[in-house]
Design an enzyme around this catalytic site. Sequence first.
Site, PDB file in Angstrom:
ATOM      1  N   HIS A  90     -17.252 -24.155  26.543  1.00 27.71           N
ATOM      2  CA  HIS A  90     -15.599 -23.523  25.614  1.00 27.71           C
ATOM      3  C   HIS A  90     -15.843 -22.264  25.527  1.00 27.71           C
ATOM      4  CE1 HIS A  90     -11.753 -23.417  25.093  1.00 27.71           C
ATOM      5  NE2 HIS A  90     -11.716 -24.368  25.443  1.00 27.71           N
ATOM      6  N   ASP A 110      -6.881 -26.388  22.543  1.00 28.22           N
ATOM      7  CA  ASP A 110      -6.922 -26.180  24.066  1.00 28.22           C
ATOM      8  C   ASP A 110      -7.494 -27.087  24.514  1.00 28.22           C
ATOM      9  OD1 ASP A 110      -6.473 -24.537  26.731  1.00 28.22           O
ATOM     10  OD2 ASP A 110      -8.674 -24.229  26.297  1.00 28.22           O
TER      11      ASP A 110
END
Length: 248
Positions: free
Chosen positions: A54, A206
């Site tokens: 990520h 997120d």
Amino acid sequence: MKADGIERAVAFTQYPQYSCSTTGSSMNELYRQLQELDPQRKIKWSVIDRWFTHNGLVQAFVNRIEAGLEQYPAETRDKVIILFSAHSLPMEIVNRGDAYPSEVAATVEAVMKKLNHRNPYRLVWQSQVGPKPWLGPKTDKAILSLGEKGHNDQLLVPIAFTSDHIETLFELDLEYGEEALKAGITGLKRAESLNAHPVFIQAMADIVKTHLDETAPAGSSPISKHFAVRCPGCTNDTCKDTREYFKQ
Ligand code: FES
């Protein structure tokens, strides 16, 4: 959660890289517990099983490494060896086809790419116990061997732990730090763990938001396609049952 009327839950592993010895066994245990605690499946689950590249995770590591490198004089900074250290795995788990070694390496590569490969680096493995063979090279041995080869400046980066605990504060800082000093290596330092780094916290938010959006449409899978596939050498029926359970 049932008493509070919760109907939807996300099992969000806090291990960025997937291993059947960490996230996998935790999911197996969650499955076992849910059989007893929620037999009617009142709570609908989905699973975040890995998030090793990520962008926010990688950026948070980069920020910590840049701050760690600041501890060295500017003229020698680019020569510091970055030693990414991750918890090791017994070779019997590696040879079963566990995803962990390649996912840890993928995090390392993503971090080094963002750093423009400005420093030399190695991936090493810590916390081996018992007589069986474990994945190496061992972090402490690597520190000493690199020191012998003239590399005094080494920055340790815990790459598979996201927060401080015994492996960072005791094993890396005290145990390995003392061994290095005894061997005359004076330039061993450690990048701070991610802990509450704001970029890291934002990354986790997120990851959850994206997951909720992706699993909202009817017919979407509550588990990732990676989690759906078992290790090639897996003989544990609970791994199969866990995947069947969370797939529904
Ligand atoms: Fe990896 Fe069972 S040990 S899926």
